[in-house]
Design a protein around this motif. Structure first.
Motif, PDB file in Angstrom:
ATOM      1  N   GLY A 167       0.805  -1.219   0.000  1.00 61.31           N
ATOM      2  CA  GLY A 167       0.000   0.000   0.000  1.00 61.31           C
ATOM      3  C   GLY A 167       0.833   1.261   0.000  1.00 61.31           C
ATOM      4  O   GLY A 167       0.651   2.142  -0.837  1.00 61.31           O
ATOM      5  N   THR A 168       1.799   1.344   0.947  1.00 57.87           N
ATOM      6  CA  THR A 168       2.689   2.514   1.014  1.00 57.87           C
ATOM      7  C   THR A 168       4.110   2.050   1.336  1.00 57.87           C
ATOM      8  O   THR A 168       4.311   0.934   1.852  1.00 57.87           O
ATOM      9  N   GLY A 169       5.051   2.920   1.089  1.00 59.66           N
ATOM     10  CA  GLY A 169       6.436   2.603   1.424  1.00 59.66           C
ATOM     11  C   GLY A 169       6.612   2.411   2.925  1.00 59.66           C
ATOM     12  O   GLY A 169       7.350   1.518   3.364  1.00 59.66           O
ATOM     13  N   ASP A 170       5.944   3.235   3.721  1.00 58.55           N
ATOM     14  CA  ASP A 170       6.065   3.101   5.185  1.00 58.55           C
ATOM     15  C   ASP A 170       5.542   1.753   5.672  1.00 58.55           C
ATOM     16  O   ASP A 170       6.114   1.138   6.581  1.00 58.55           O
ATOM     17  N   ALA A 171       4.426   1.300   5.059  1.00 55.40           N
ATOM     18  CA  ALA A 171       3.872  -0.004   5.460  1.00 55.40           C
ATOM     19  C   ALA A 171       4.833  -1.129   5.071  1.00 55.40           C
ATOM     20  O   ALA A 171       5.005  -2.103   5.823  1.00 55.40           O
ATOM     21  N   TRP A 172       5.474  -0.997   3.894  1.00 52.22           N
ATOM     22  CA  TRP A 172       6.505  -1.979   3.507  1.00 52.22           C
ATOM     23  C   TRP A 172       7.616  -2.014   4.556  1.00 52.22           C
ATOM     24  O   TRP A 172       8.031  -3.078   5.031  1.00 52.22           O
ATOM     25  N   LEU A 173       8.080  -0.812   4.937  1.00 51.93           N
ATOM     26  CA  LEU A 173       9.176  -0.693   5.900  1.00 51.93           C
ATOM     27  C   LEU A 173       8.800  -1.343   7.234  1.00 51.93           C
ATOM     28  O   LEU A 173       9.585  -2.104   7.812  1.00 51.93           O
ATOM     29  N   ASP A 174       7.586  -1.052   7.724  1.00 53.55           N
ATOM     30  CA  ASP A 174       7.157  -1.610   9.019  1.00 53.55           C
ATOM     31  C   ASP A 174       7.113  -3.142   8.965  1.00 53.55           C
ATOM     32  O   ASP A 174       7.524  -3.816   9.912  1.00 53.55           O
ATOM     33  N   ARG A 175       6.602  -3.672   7.846  1.00 53.78           N
ATOM     34  CA  ARG A 175       6.511  -5.132   7.745  1.00 53.78           C
ATOM     35  C   ARG A 175       7.895  -5.767   7.677  1.00 53.78           C
ATOM     36  O   ARG A 175       8.176  -6.753   8.372  1.00 53.78           O
ATOM     37  N   VAL A 176       8.774  -5.204   6.856  1.00 57.51           N
ATOM     38  CA  VAL A 176      10.104  -5.805   6.693  1.00 57.51           C
ATOM     39  C   VAL A 176      10.921  -5.682   7.985  1.00 57.51           C
ATOM     40  O   VAL A 176      11.715  -6.577   8.319  1.00 57.51           O
ATOM     41  N   ALA A 177      10.673  -4.600   8.732  1.00 56.74           N
ATOM     42  CA  ALA A 177      11.411  -4.413   9.997  1.00 56.74           C
ATOM     43  C   ALA A 177      11.100  -5.522  10.997  1.00 56.74           C
ATOM     44  O   ALA A 177      11.875  -5.766  11.923  1.00 56.74           O
ATOM     45  N   GLU A 178       9.980  -6.212  10.796  1.00 60.41           N
ATOM     46  CA  GLU A 178       9.623  -7.314  11.709  1.00 60.41           C
ATOM     47  C   GLU A 178      10.367  -8.603  11.379  1.00 60.41           C
ATOM     48  O   GLU A 178      10.396  -9.526  12.191  1.00 60.41           O
ATOM     49  N   LEU A 179      10.931  -8.695  10.186  1.00 53.77           N
ATOM     50  CA  LEU A 179      11.679  -9.903   9.816  1.00 53.77           C
ATOM     51  C   LEU A 179      13.041  -9.890  10.497  1.00 53.77           C
ATOM     52  O   LEU A 179      13.746  -8.878  10.470  1.00 53.77           O
ATOM     53  N   ARG A 180      13.402 -10.991  11.107  1.00 51.69           N
ATOM     54  CA  ARG A 180      14.677 -11.080  11.809  1.00 51.69           C
ATOM     55  C   ARG A 180      15.578 -12.102  11.121  1.00 51.69           C
ATOM     56  O   ARG A 180      15.114 -13.176  10.744  1.00 51.69           O
TER      57      ARG A 180
END
Ligand SMILES: [Zn+2]
Length: 426
Positions: A167-180
């Protein structure tokens, strides 16, 4: 402590005979030549190469192999078939398929894969399936999580593309930040392409994770260049450069249709380029300027991308063959340069891997020199003759993961592929 004795091994200085490689906790702790074979070591015959890095993969595209050639077809009709498949996949079916595909890679000598992942479906379940699949297959993975927000420049996502978009770049960032990351997994970022990420979001993706690899599909088809020039008055490469997306961490995938200025921008930034010759041939993309890119300063890597074939030795040879066909000259890349490209683990964020050297993960691929293809071949030129069928024993992180086409943990790979593919293709 585990040790491997290699009849011949591809060392940084060239091919050496009777090499003993000692391993501790998955890493190489010594490399030496020995006159006698110590007791209790595993013997690897033929020529032992460093493990191969498959730097560009979309695991689910494997299901399209040999099924998109009826009635001609173009890159864009192939893409429609890929979208239909993407729409049917679930985390469970993707786990089964990716596990089989990574097992196919393992028996072909691949010890690490860069998975360019855009099938998000609103969360990280698909990414977790890929992580598990790689672990089951015994190969390392870099999840290159791709931002994908547009169906084309200035166009919204449509249909199955909605599964690719956050949907947005920020939403992409938030989701990817959860991957460890973990001991077998590293996390990277990707700009799907300048078609799928709007200009005002490129810098956000490029700068989101400053210590991780960043991949981007670049100028695979002339249509992408035309759309980018029409919309922005810039080539895709120039657009990425202006967004700060070309750095040493960057790998541009394909780079097939580039201007001289594009090549200078990529090389000047020490950005890598991943060539995928079997895919570029299959999709009629063209032959990119690989030698010029390498001369400009871009480290090259190789990927099987859509997996029309999973054979990194064939990709390496096709890199040189493409150059010969394009220029009318032989010897554009030395065999050592080709092996360097197929073992370029730095491109997917494992800079310590890719050589039979102390400190590296113990990734070893023994290639038979007594097969119908390789008998009589000079070991130093094996990359110009051998195929994945000549790969015998594959060691990843110090453990044997495959022997003569059979996966150590998962067994018969064609059966595994059949079981994963049948429900998707019926
Ligand atoms: Zn791709």
């Amino acid at each position: 402590m585990k040790s491997y004795w290699c009849e011949r091994a591809w060392l940084p200085d060239g091919v050496a005979a009777r090499v003993l490689v000692r391993v501790d906790r998955g890493r190489i702790v010594s490399v030496s030549t020995v006159d006698t074979i110590p007791l209790g070591v595993e013997r690897l015959y033929g020529l032992v190469l460093p493990g191969f890095a498959n730097a560009h993969s979309h695991a689910f595209h494997r299901a399209l192999r040999g099924r998109t050639h009826g009635g001609g077809g173009t890159f864009w009709t192939w893409r429609d078939a890929m979208y239909e498949l993407a729409d049917r996949l679930t985390p469970d079916s993707y786990l089964r398929l990716a596990r089989a595909v990574y097992a196919e890679m393992a028996v072909a000598g691949v010890t690490a894969v860069g998975e360019f992942h855009y099938l998000h479906d609103g969360g990280n379940e698909m990414a977790e399936a890929l992580r598990q699949a790689a672990r089951d297959a015994g190969i390392r993975i870099t999840l290159l999580d791709a931002c994908y927000l547009a169906g084309g420049i200035g166009e919204p996502v449509r249909g199955v593309q909605e599964k690719f978009s956050d949907g947005t770049g920020d939403a992409w960032l938030d989701r990817v930040a959860e991957l460890r990351g973990d001991d077998n997994t590293r996390i990277g970022a990707a700009i799907h392409s300048v078609r799928a990420v709007p200009r005002d979001t490129l810098a956000l993706v490029a700068g989101a994770f400053p210590d991780r690899p960043l991949h981007v599909h670049l100028s695979e088809q002339p249509a992408e260049n035309r759309a980018c020039l029409d919309a922005y008055g810039l080539t895709p490469t120039r657009l990425l450069a202006e967004a700060g997306a070309l750095t040493e961490r960057t790998t541009a995938v394909h780079g097939t249709h580039l201007t001289d200025e594009d090549i200078a921008l990529l090389g000047g930034a020490s950005s890598g380029v991943c060539l995928c010759p079997s895919t570029e041939a299959d999709l009629a993309d063209g032959i990119g300027p690989a030698r010029e890119l390498a001369d400009a300063g871009s480290p090259l890597s190789l990927g099987s991308d859509q997996h029309a074939v999973v054979d990194l030795l064939a990709e390496a040879r096709a890199l040189e063959h493409g150059e010969r066909l394009r220029t009318g000259h032989r010897g554009r890349f030395t065999p050592a340069e080709l092996v360097g490209a197929l073992a370029n683990h730095a491109a997917i964020g494992w800079p310590e891997a890719g050589g039979i050297v102390v400190g590296a993960p113990c990734d070893l691929v023994s290639v038979r020199l007594d097969s119908v293809r390789t008998t009589g071949v000079e070991p130093g030129q094996v990359v110009m003759a051998a195929t994945a069928s000549d790969v015998s024993v594959v060691v990843a992180g110090g453990r044997v993961i495959a022997r003569d086409g059979v996966h150590e943990a998962l067994g018969d790979v064609p059966r595994l592929l059949g079981e994963a593919l049948r429900p998707l293709l019926d």
